[in-house]
Design a protein around this motif. Structure first.
Motif, PDB file in Angstrom:
ATOM      1  N   GLN A  29     -27.014  60.819  68.867  1.00 49.28           N
ATOM      2  CA  GLN A  29     -28.162  60.692  69.759  1.00 49.28           C
ATOM      3  C   GLN A  29     -28.786  59.311  69.702  1.00 49.28           C
ATOM      4  N   VAL A  30     -28.225  58.438  68.857  1.00 50.94           N
ATOM      5  CA  VAL A  30     -28.738  57.070  68.734  1.00 50.94           C
ATOM      6  C   VAL A  30     -27.553  56.111  68.675  1.00 50.94           C
ATOM      7  N   THR A  31     -27.817  54.854  69.006  1.00 52.29           N
ATOM      8  CA  THR A  31     -26.802  53.814  68.881  1.00 52.29           C
ATOM      9  C   THR A  31     -26.813  53.287  67.450  1.00 52.29           C
ATOM     10  N   GLY A  32     -25.635  53.192  66.862  1.00 50.21           N
ATOM     11  CA  GLY A  32     -25.570  52.727  65.487  1.00 50.21           C
ATOM     12  C   GLY A  32     -24.152  52.431  65.053  1.00 50.21           C
ATOM     13  N   THR A  33     -24.024  51.954  63.831  1.00 52.11           N
ATOM     14  CA  THR A  33     -22.728  51.624  63.250  1.00 52.11           C
ATOM     15  C   THR A  33     -22.328  52.711  62.261  1.00 52.11           C
ATOM     16  N   VAL A  34     -21.088  53.180  62.358  1.00 53.84           N
ATOM     17  CA  VAL A  34     -20.606  54.262  61.498  1.00 53.84           C
ATOM     18  C   VAL A  34     -20.415  53.733  60.074  1.00 53.84           C
ATOM     19  N   LYS A  35     -21.059  54.409  59.137  1.00 53.40           N
ATOM     20  CA  LYS A  35     -20.933  54.041  57.720  1.00 53.40           C
ATOM     21  C   LYS A  35     -19.736  54.733  57.087  1.00 53.40           C
ATOM     22  N   CYS A  36     -19.606  56.038  57.310  1.00 48.98           N
ATOM     23  CA  CYS A  36     -18.456  56.766  56.758  1.00 48.98           C
ATOM     24  C   CYS A  36     -18.227  58.046  57.548  1.00 48.98           C
ATOM     25  N   VAL A  37     -16.985  58.535  57.475  1.00 54.59           N
ATOM     26  CA  VAL A  37     -16.588  59.793  58.123  1.00 54.59           C
ATOM     27  C   VAL A  37     -15.899  60.629  57.039  1.00 54.59           C
ATOM     28  N   PRO A  38     -16.649  61.532  56.388  1.00 49.56           N
ATOM     29  CA  PRO A  38     -16.105  62.228  55.214  1.00 49.56           C
ATOM     30  C   PRO A  38     -15.213  63.426  55.530  1.00 49.56           C
ATOM     31  N   VAL A  39     -14.789  63.617  56.781  1.00 49.50           N
ATOM     32  CA  VAL A  39     -13.940  64.748  57.133  1.00 49.50           C
ATOM     33  C   VAL A  39     -12.737  64.248  57.922  1.00 49.50           C
ATOM     34  N   ALA A  40     -11.686  65.069  57.948  1.00 52.33           N
ATOM     35  CA  ALA A  40     -10.451  64.701  58.639  1.00 52.33           C
ATOM     36  C   ALA A  40     -10.155  65.682  59.762  1.00 52.33           C
ATOM     37  N   GLU A  41      -9.386  65.232  60.731  1.00 50.58           N
ATOM     38  CA  GLU A  41      -8.985  66.096  61.833  1.00 50.58           C
ATOM     39  C   GLU A  41      -8.180  67.286  61.308  1.00 50.58           C
ATOM     40  N   GLY A  42      -8.487  68.483  61.808  1.00 56.81           N
ATOM     41  CA  GLY A  42      -7.820  69.695  61.360  1.00 56.81           C
ATOM     42  C   GLY A  42      -8.511  70.382  60.202  1.00 56.81           C
ATOM     43  N   GLN A  43      -9.508  69.741  59.624  1.00 55.47           N
ATOM     44  CA  GLN A  43     -10.210  70.303  58.468  1.00 55.47           C
ATOM     45  C   GLN A  43     -11.192  71.380  58.898  1.00 55.47           C
ATOM     46  N   SER A  44     -11.313  72.419  58.092  1.00 55.32           N
ATOM     47  CA  SER A  44     -12.324  73.448  58.315  1.00 55.32           C
ATOM     48  C   SER A  44     -13.642  72.988  57.708  1.00 55.32           C
ATOM     49  N   VAL A  45     -14.725  73.175  58.433  1.00 58.53           N
ATOM     50  CA  VAL A  45     -16.039  72.723  57.966  1.00 58.53           C
ATOM     51  C   VAL A  45     -17.033  73.867  58.047  1.00 58.53           C
ATOM     52  N   ARG A  46     -18.107  73.752  57.282  1.00 63.27           N
ATOM     53  CA  ARG A  46     -19.179  74.742  57.281  1.00 63.27           C
ATOM     54  C   ARG A  46     -20.365  74.209  58.073  1.00 63.27           C
ATOM     55  N   ALA A  47     -21.184  75.102  58.555  1.00 62.09           N
ATOM     56  CA  ALA A  47     -22.402  74.693  59.266  1.00 62.09           C
ATOM     57  C   ALA A  47     -23.283  73.875  58.328  1.00 62.09           C
ATOM     58  N   GLY A  48     -23.742  72.711  58.798  1.00 62.97           N
ATOM     59  CA  GLY A  48     -24.563  71.838  57.983  1.00 62.97           C
ATOM     60  C   GLY A  48     -23.790  70.793  57.207  1.00 62.97           C
ATOM     61  N   GLN A  49     -22.465  70.896  57.162  1.00 63.07           N
ATOM     62  CA  GLN A  49     -21.671  69.907  56.437  1.00 63.07           C
ATOM     63  C   GLN A  49     -21.683  68.575  57.181  1.00 63.07           C
ATOM     64  N   VAL A  50     -21.813  67.463  56.433  1.00 61.25           N
ATOM     65  CA  VAL A  50     -21.888  66.135  57.038  1.00 61.25           C
ATOM     66  C   VAL A  50     -20.529  65.759  57.637  1.00 61.25           C
ATOM     67  N   LEU A  51     -20.572  65.337  58.902  1.00 60.37           N
ATOM     68  CA  LEU A  51     -19.362  64.904  59.598  1.00 60.37           C
ATOM     69  C   LEU A  51     -19.306  63.391  59.743  1.00 60.37           C
ATOM     70  N   ILE A  52     -20.445  62.783  60.060  1.00 49.95           N
ATOM     71  CA  ILE A  52     -20.503  61.332  60.293  1.00 49.95           C
ATOM     72  C   ILE A  52     -21.816  60.806  59.724  1.00 49.95           C
ATOM     73  N   GLU A  53     -21.758  59.662  59.059  1.00 49.77           N
ATOM     74  CA  GLU A  53     -22.965  58.990  58.582  1.00 49.77           C
ATOM     75  C   GLU A  53     -23.043  57.605  59.220  1.00 49.77           C
TER      76      GLU A  53
END
Length: 377
Positions: A29-53
């Motif tokens: 929802q904001v313009t910014g620079t991606v610091k890290c992406v702690p998940v990979a394509e195909g990975q199962s995630v839980r609600a509330g888990q960080v996807l992008i920082e």
């Protein structure tokens, strides 16, 4: 070929794909620079888990500044209540005492003036003093009204505090937006972002397939529409695992027909989806649209004029072929249900035997496993 009696199921077969009820596009929802992406394509995630920082140092500083503005506005409001209001009230009391003294002195001077002890100039000076003290009292009262609750200074201080709190809330929201979390449980089926990317609102960075109900979306030829009904059972298999079967149930029939393809979209729930099932997999579905216990069945390739109003077969009658009209019911899987015209055990000829006609003489020949009737020479 013989007419038989056995349980019969009519099916509609079609192909489609696996689909969850909806997909979630993950973005910022904001313009910014991606610091890290702690998940990979195909990975199962839980609600509330960080996807992008996103990088958030600037937003953290902005939040600290906004919170300092809130503290300053609160201090100003507290100063009004604890300092300026008591001081203004004391000033009003002092001005009132001064006015009372000045008015008493004026009355004494007026008495002395009548007795001739003071002159007109002294009396005029005293009246000016009373007017001055009255003005001071009015000013003190106005100041007291302004700084107490409901006054203009107090209202301005409250407005300043509200503005500061709104600024802090905005700064806090921007800082929260720096961390993008999964809204629901599911699996990431697409990822289009890497650390260092500059991202903007409106672009999908990831696609999340929510966990939960799995459906099969199938296109059915519109000619089979009358056979379909919600609740019908089906068996399906993924083209990648054709030997494995899964149970499904028809739950939705699209009210419209696709004009271009002449088909109807239907959806089937898979109550217990196997672990190998993936989003968008191609599947084959066999929908059981009707069932007849102990039906009289004839091979469909023995029928002649099957698509017309008066289907018939060539029935073996002794040593001759006889035209036999039939009334048909369910069809599917290479067989057709016979409602009238044939009985179990009757022998009929394949429609491929085009040189055999009504009344043709037949003779029996031996085959490897069963006796059959063939046209006589």
């Amino acid at each position: 070929m013989a007419v038989v009696r056995q349980d019969f199921v009519q099916s509609v077969v079609a192909s489609g794909h696996v689909q969850t009820p909806h997909r979630v596009n993950i973005g910022t929802q904001v313009t910014g620079t991606v610091k890290c992406v702690p998940v990979a394509e195909g990975q199962s995630v839980r609600a509330g888990q960080v996807l992008i920082e996103l990088e958030s140092a600037e937003w953290s500083a902005a939040l600290a500044q906004a919170e300092a503005a809130v503290s300053q506005a609160r201090a100003r409001l507290r100063q009004l209540r604890e300092v300026q209001v008591p001081v203004a009230a004391q000033a009003v009391r002092q001005a009132q005492v001064s006015l009372d003294n000045a008015r008493a002195q004026l009355h004494r001077n007026m008495d002395l003036f009548r007795q001739g002890f003071v002159g007109q100039a002294a009396l005029d000076d005293m009246r000016k003093t009373v007017d001055l003290v009255e003005a001071q009292l009015r000013a003190s009262q106005s100041q007291f009204v302004s700084v107490r609750t409901g006054g203009s200074d107090y209202a301005m201080a409250e407005t300043a505090l509200a503005q500061a709190m709104a600024g802090a809330a905005m700064a806090r929201a921007r800082l929260v937006y720096a961390t993008i979390a999964a809204p629901v449980d599911g699996a990431l089926i697409d990822r289009a972002v890497e650390p260092g990317d500059v991202v903007q609102p409106g672009k999908a960075l990831m696609v999340l397939s929510p966990a939960g109900k799995t459906q099969l979306v199938v296109q059915i030829d519109e000619k089979n529409l009358q056979l379909l009904a919600p609740g019908q059972k089906a068996l399906a298999s993924a083209d990648a695992y054709p030997e494995l079967r899964m149970a499904a149930e028809l739950v939705y029939i699209n009210p419209g027909v696709d004009v271009q393809r002449g088909s109807v979209e239907v959806k089937l729930d898979v109550p217990g989806p196997p672990a190998y099932l993936r989003q968008d997999m191609t599947v084959s579905v066999n929908i059981q649209v009707a069932r007849r216990p102990q039906a009289v069945l004839v091979a469909s390739d023995a029928l002649r004029d099957a698509g017309r109003s008066g289907p018939w077969v060539l029935k073996v009658d002794g040593r001759h072929a006889r035209r036999q009209p039939v009334r048909l019911g369910l069809r599917g899987g290479g067989f057709s249900e016979v409602l009238e015209g044939l009985q179990p055990g009757d022998l009929v000829l394949s429609a491929k035997a085009t040189d055999v006609h009504d009344g043709s003489r037949l003779r029996a020949v031996a085959k490897s496993s069963a006796e059959a009737r063939t046209p006589s020479p």
